[in-house]
Design an enzyme around this catalytic site. Structure first.
Site, PDB file in Angstrom:
ATOM      1  N   ASN A 141     -10.941  -2.806  -5.409  1.00 25.44           N
ATOM      2  CA  ASN A 141     -10.192  -1.813  -6.192  1.00 25.44           C
ATOM      3  C   ASN A 141     -10.858  -1.475  -7.532  1.00 25.44           C
ATOM      4  OD1 ASN A 141      -6.934  -2.987  -5.018  1.00 25.44           O
ATOM      5  ND2 ASN A 141      -8.118  -1.218  -4.336  1.00 25.44           N
ATOM      6  N   ASP A 160       0.830  -1.210   0.000  1.00 30.85           N
ATOM      7  CA  ASP A 160       0.000   0.000   0.000  1.00 30.85           C
ATOM      8  C   ASP A 160       0.864   1.260   0.000  1.00 30.85           C
ATOM      9  OD1 ASP A 160      -2.353   1.401  -0.024  1.00 30.85           O
ATOM     10  OD2 ASP A 160      -2.786   1.150   2.108  1.00 30.85           O
TER      11      ASP A 160
END
Ligand code: IPE
Ligand code: IPE
Ligand code: MG
Length: 246
Positions: free
Chosen positions: A75, A27
């Protein structure tokens, strides 16, 4: 200050205590790009280098399983241009890395769903990883179009389809064989970069007793030194699995 040489740091590591399976929540690519006034995708591209570093050190340390969270089922809610760019990056990069994966005897595979992906795309990426399927070294899972809850539901449906009469015999141990990670040990360690303290639907079932390591370092800045720091932290911990170490 010069970046610490990873070899030096490696001497401090107790190699007998290394994790068998590590999961990575990669991330912070967007924040990394933003700091440089560049588009989000620039960060994703920069993240590839970090992934390579981790795989290289994994091979050097003879780690057995690495799982990288590359794209979550959530996502898809991102801008279309980013999603398209990510899918393309994944395919192009994979193509480039096949010779290296072969050279290092790495078995690569995807864990996730094909739902939402174009058939041609899926066929192409799966035939790329299939080239590695006679390799016997480290296993690298790309959690791609992956969601932990979906994996659990799909596993349950698979079990029920195969053994409709035996639902009452299902145990947690047995259930692991119906997940996308079937046959693999649970992750011992989950590393998340960029400071976020959550799992974001990653390996929900398998992470029951995983040690969590969270660093503020953004994924594109993650490297061998960062990984060794995480491993030093991990090797210093006492894992109890609900028991008592007297
Ligand atoms: C993580 O980076 C990579 C993927 C989700 C593919 P992000 O894109 O989430 O980066 P941040 O969290 O916005 O910084
Ligand atoms: C988790 O990161 C997914 C991947 C690393 C692929 P996100 O950036 O999507 O997670 P949230 O939205 O911050 O929880
Ligand atoms: Mg993020």
């Amino acid at each position: 200050m010069a970046k610490q040489d990873y070899k030096e740091l490696l001497n401090e590591l107790d190699r007998n205590k290394l994790p068998v399976h590590i999961g990575f929540i990669m991330d912070g690519n967007g924040r990394w790009a933003k700091k440089r006034n560049r588009p989000h995708l620039y960060g994703h591209r920069a993240g590839v280098k970090a992934l390579r570093q981790v795989v290289e050190l994994g091979v050097e340390l003879k780690l057995q399983y690495l799982t990288f969270y590359a794209f979550s089922t959530e996502n898809w809610s991102r801008p279309e241009s980013e999603v398209k760019g990510l899918l393309r990056l994944l395919k192009d990069q994979l193509k480039k890395e096949i010779p290296e994966l072969m050279e290092q005897n790495i078995y690569a595979q995807f864990i996730g769903t094909t739902v939402g992906l174009e058939e041609n795309y899926w066929k192409e990426v799966s035939s790329l990883v299939a080239q590695t399927h006679n390799n016997t070294g480290m296993v690298v899972n790309f959690a791609f179009n992956y969601g932990g809850r979906l994996e659990i539901i799909e596993g349950f449906k698979k079990f029920m389809t195969m053994h409709p009469e035996e639902w009452h015999k299902l145990t947690p141990e047995e259930f692991g064989n119906y997940l996308w990670t079937a046959g693999q040990p649970d992750p011992d360690l989950i590393i998340r970069t960029s400071g976020e303290k959550r799992l974001s639907n990653f390996l929900l079932w398998q992470s029951a007793y995983a040690e969590l390591y969270i660093t503020d370092t953004l994924w594109p800045d993650f490297d061998k030194v960062e990984l060794i720091k995480a491993l030093l932290d991990y090797t210093s911990r006492e894992r109890r699995f609900g028991g008592r170490n007297e």
